[in-house]
Motif scaffolding. Structure first.
Motif, short mmCIF file in Angstrom:
data_model
loop_
_atom_site.label_atom_id
_atom_site.label_comp_id
_atom_site.label_asym_id
_atom_site.label_seq_id
_atom_site.Cartn_x
_atom_site.Cartn_y
_atom_site.Cartn_z
N ASP A 122 -12.69 -35.16 37.91
CA ASP A 122 -11.76 -36.26 37.57
C ASP A 122 -11.54 -36.36 36.06
O ASP A 122 -11.63 -37.43 35.46
N VAL A 123 -11.25 -35.21 35.48
CA VAL A 123 -11.19 -35.11 34.02
C VAL A 123 -10.12 -36.01 33.42
O VAL A 123 -10.31 -36.60 32.34
N ARG B 120 -14.11 -40.15 35.14
CA ARG B 120 -14.55 -38.87 34.60
C ARG B 120 -16.07 -38.76 34.65
O ARG B 120 -16.80 -39.67 34.29
N ARG C 44 -4.51 -26.18 36.20
CA ARG C 44 -3.90 -26.09 37.52
C ARG C 44 -2.79 -25.04 37.53
O ARG C 44 -1.91 -25.05 36.67
N SER D 266 -14.12 -25.18 41.38
CA SER D 266 -13.26 -25.86 40.42
C SER D 266 -12.16 -24.96 39.87
O SER D 266 -11.30 -25.43 39.14
N ARG D 267 -12.20 -23.69 40.22
CA ARG D 267 -11.20 -22.74 39.70
C ARG D 267 -10.54 -22.02 40.86
O ARG D 267 -11.19 -21.71 41.87
N ARG E 14 -11.91 -30.09 30.99
CA ARG E 14 -10.49 -29.75 31.06
C ARG E 14 -10.08 -29.56 32.51
O ARG E 14 -10.89 -29.27 33.38
N GLU E 15 -8.78 -29.76 32.75
CA GLU E 15 -8.21 -29.51 34.07
C GLU E 15 -7.17 -28.42 33.93
O GLU E 15 -6.21 -28.55 33.16
N ASN F 150 -4.63 -29.85 31.44
CA ASN F 150 -4.84 -31.27 31.18
C ASN F 150 -3.56 -32.08 31.41
O ASN F 150 -3.23 -33.00 30.66
#
Length: 844
Positions: free
Chosen positions: A240-241, A247, A342, A482-483, A339-340, A351
């Motif tokens: 939940d960055v 977070r 996507r 997460s990736r 960091r996010e 981000n």
């Protein structure tokens, strides 16, 4: 347990399994049938890819253990070729030489490598002293990388094996040690054809993949002493960055215990910044049984942490402590960034901000030493990619690369695609077992690096294997989650709803969403189609349109396939200039459609290869040469930076009227790459042209090229001056001389200091330049090098400048324990001499 025997031409396996389950057996008859190599052994993970026994994890800054005793095993080795393998371990090579890790078994030039020189069995050995403290704990030996097979012996007893060159090899050796002196020995099998990725078994040769793999212990080695119960495999996963209120950091690790612990055990996790604790959490366990146990903790209240970004790569330390009876018995530290990242069908977002991925592919191999470069040199590649070529992403093609390189990517804000070893081939069940192991080991080693935004769980350009790639994706999700996952394919993507027409009738399309196991579709786009530019100046390559059903990334483009096969400094100026145009064209196309997540072109650096379009054992596809010196093709990348950071003027041509230059100078359609708004060009002291960027042909580039007709009379050796303007103000001026009387030899060092650890190195590059420091076209002659002081020269001496068009390099390596001033003098009979100095400082 029986000690393995070595027979002429191959390695035999032990009759019984080791206690840690790392020694599957192969009969003598079966091993002979497999070609008398280390091939055919699934390895210490087994074909199912199960997790290996926990071991010290890892060597790099991002996962550094801070409490156990650590001994670097990089110096003190000797090595030799095992010419009579049947006598090992009772009698080794008749002649040993000193070796410092990282190390390659043969001395190499920068080109013309011959694989038959290193394709043998080799033995490395060194002494280790074990005191009472070490023997009271648990001792592990770790090798960060060995090409390609290895058998480990401790005091003549077999202690473990490993096959594969790109993931770590580590073993607990406690039970093999004795008080005082101990001998470590590693038999390295550097022969081709071992049944492990990326190799292909015989009858294929080493040129059947796209890069040479010189054998040796080519990465660092360590000895670590742990308590009887210790922590391993830490993973700090931000969650939940983008929501400061929610977070948090999800932290997990394994507890490895050799004995029963009835009293309560505590594990504490702390998030640190500059030594200060930002958040902490502790979990209590009632006790431990022998074996392994996974522990989870959550660090919350992290609304104030700063995000990791390509512009501001903020990093934090995570410390884990194991507490027994109120005492910290083991503490380890890793590093993370919040960091996010996507990948979507609408593009890539970092981000929450749309960002076009802009980058290159990188091979880890170097002149003279293969992959055996220490941390400083590995880090330098990341600096070149980020600071000189302005990339925001790099693909580690086609194997996990040095942890030092990844550490630098974390610190610089350079995003990474890391992939498992493989190239255009899938082998048998044993080979597939190694794929599962490699994916697992890659992720376990590197999942704390915030720079890594995607895992390559599908091997480069391989045919589809849904069963295999579903398993590799499952491993990635289990260990990370997460990736996303991906893998580069070379077949054109189809949008057929999963069914395509073929000679066999209607069948499943192997690249449809239904059968493509990965999360992101990555395509090596070497489409050989061109269009004439709007101005008519250029013939530009095109890309296939992106898929609409999956996130889409171009993983390779240009290379040796689109355009000329070679981009050498000895090629014509037109060919060298064209490389920059081709790279710019595909990046411009990728920027034209938001559905492209981005493009990673081929390649950053030339690399050693005997495959396909290679010449003198080198693939010349890099925008920099094998010495990491930019070519004219790099001019496009060097200009893609905000002028407030640094104004740039980089012609993609040479201002030269010598015997190799075209008559009339650079000629029509000469390109100047710059981030300025306007250029003023002067020839021979007179104003020649006012230029604006070519936004008609490159409408989507932030900084397109400037195009000018530089057909001029060079008989009087006119000078070229280019002034760059931003907002009406001159911000940069560059001058170029065509008069060869002012030419000189330029020598530069990357660093002015080294550490006296025996393995630290820095590059010394030299180039023929004009009076203003601009490269001279196709210069020749020999450079003679003289080094004085406590260091060694690694490279060709003398160096033939003509073979690389006037540019070359060597590396300077420190000596163990020897400090002081080092001076290098480069002399060319026709150009005079140039010198540079550095200081070697005491290590530690």
């Amino acid at each position: 347990m029986r000690t393995p025997e070595l027979k002429r031409g191959g390695v035999l396996e032990p009759a019984g399994d080791l206690r840690d389950g790392t020694a599957p057996t192969v009969s003598r008859r079966g091993f002979l049938k497999l070609g008398l190599t280390l091939a055919g052994v699934v390895g210490f993970l087994g074909a199912d890819g199960r997790m290996p026994p926990p071991a010290p994890h890892r060597t790099g800054r991002a996962n550094a253990h801070v409490s156990p005793a650590v001994l670097e095993l990089n110096d003190g080795w000797e090595y030799g070729r095992l010419e009579e393998p049947g006598l090992w371990p009772y009698r080794g090579p008749s002649r040993y030489e000193e070796a410092v890790l990282p190390h390659t078994v043969v001395r190499l030039s920068w080109c013309d490598w011959r694989p038959e020189r290193w394709q043998h069995l080799w033995v490395y050995r060194r002494e280790v002293i074990a005191d009472g403290n070490a023997l009271a704990g648990r001792v592990f030996v770790e090798f960060a990388g060995i090409l390609t097979g290895a058998l480990l012996y401790v005091n003549g007893r077999f202690a473990g094996r490993h096959l594969g060159g790109y993931v770590p090899f580590e073993r607990e050796i406690t039970r093999f040690l004795r008080p005082g002196k101990n001998e470590l020995a590693v038999v390295v099998d550097a022969r081709w054809g071992q049944n492990v990725p990326p190799d292909r078994p015989r009858p294929y040769g080493p040129a059947s993949i796209d890069y040479w793999q010189p054998g040796g212990i080519y990465r660092e080695a360590y000895l670590r002493v742990y308590p009887q119960t210790f922590l391993a495999y830490p993973f700090a996963r931000p969650a939940d960055v983008l929501d400061p209120a929610r977070r948090r950091l999800e932290v997990e690790c394994l507890i490895d215990s050799a004995r029963r612990t009835p009293s309560p055990v505590h594990v504490r996790a702390e998030l640190l910044q500059g030594g200060s604790v930002i958040s902490e959490s502790t979990v209590r366990l009632p006790g431990l049984e022998p074996g392994r146990r996974r522990v989870h903790l959550t660090l919350a209240s992290l609304g104030g942490v700063k995000l990791w970004d390509v512009r501001s790569p903020n990093l934090y330390d995570v410390a884990l402590s194991l507490i027994l009876a109120g005492r910290v018995v083991h503490r380890l530290q890793t590093r993370t960034g919040f960091r996010e990242a996507r990948f979507t069908r609408e593009g890539f977002f970092l981000n929450g901000r749309r960002l076009k991925l802009f980058g290159l592919n990188r091979h880890q191999f170097y002149p003279y030493v293969g992959g055996a470069m220490p941390a400083r040199v590995q880090r330098r590649d990341a600096e070149i990619l980020k600071r000189e070529l302005n990339c925001n992403m790099v693909r580690c093609s086609h194997y996990p690369q040095s942890e030092a390189f990844l550490d630098a990517c974390d610190e610089l804000g350079l995003m990474v695609w890391e992939e498992a070893p493989g190239w255009d081939y899938i082998g048998d069940a044993s080979w597939r077992g190694y794929v599962l192991r490699d994916v697992r080991r890659m992720i376990l080693r590197d999942r704390n690096h915030p720079s890594i935004v995607i895992w390559g769980t599908r091997l480069n350009e391989t045919r589809n294997d849904p069963a295999l790639y579903r398993r590799t994706r499952e491993i990635a999700r289990d260990l990370d989650g997460s990736r996303p996952t991906t893998g580069a394919v070379k077949r054109a993507p189809e949008e057929s709803g999963g069914i395509k027409e073929s000679r066999k009738g209607r069948e499943e399309d192997p690249y449809s969403t239904r059968s493509f196991a990965e999360d992101v579709f990555s395509f090596n786009d070497y489409t050989r189609k061109y269009v004439r530019s709007r101005t008519g100046n250029f013939r530009l390559p095109v890309l296939r349109p992106p898929r609409v059903d999956m996130p889409y990334l171009v993983s390779e483009a240009i290379g040796a396939i689109v355009g000329p096969h070679f981009y050498r400094r000895i090629d014509t100026g037109r060919v060298q200039q064209e490389q920059a145009i081709l790279h710019a064209a595909v990046h411009d196309r990728a920027a034209s459609d938001e559905r492209y997540c981005g493009l990673l072109a081929w390649s950053a650096f030339d690399y050693p290869s005997g495959h396909g379009y290679s010449f003198r054992g080198v693939k010349w596809t890099g925008v920099c040469d094998v010495f990491r010196v930019p070519k004219p093709g790099a001019a496009f990348y060097r200009a893609q930076v905000d002028p407030s950071v640094r104004p740039v003027i980089e012609p993609a041509f040479y201002w030269d009227f010598g015997p190799y230059a075209p008559p009339g100078g650079p000629g029509r359609k000469s390109t100047i790459w710059s981030n300025c708004e306007r250029l003023e060009v002067f020839v021979g002291g007179r104003h020649f042209a006012s230029l604006l960027p070519d936004r008609a042909d490159f409408p989507h580039l932030e900084y397109p090229p400037f195009v000018v007709d530089l057909t001029v009379d060079g008989s009087g050796y006119p000078e070229l001056r280019i002034d760059g303007y931003v907002r009406g103000r001159r911000v940069i001026t560059r001058r170029f001389s065509s008069d060869p009387s002012g030419d000189r030899l330029l020598l530069k060092l990357d660093d002015d200091r080294l550490l006296a650890d025996g393995s630290d190195m820095t590059r010394a590059y030299f180039q023929v330049v004009d009076r203003y420091g601009a490269p001279r076209y196709r210069s020749s002659g020999r450079v003679y090098l003289h080094l004085s002081g406590p260091a060694l020269l690694v490279g060709d001496n003398p160096f033939d400048l003509g073979a690389n068009g006037g540019t070359g390099a060597v590396w300077i390596r420190s000596k163990k324990g020897a400090s002081g001033r080092v001076r290098l003098v480069a002399r060319c009979p026709l150009l005079g001499s140039s010198s540079a100095s550095l200081y070697v400082l005491p290590a530690g």
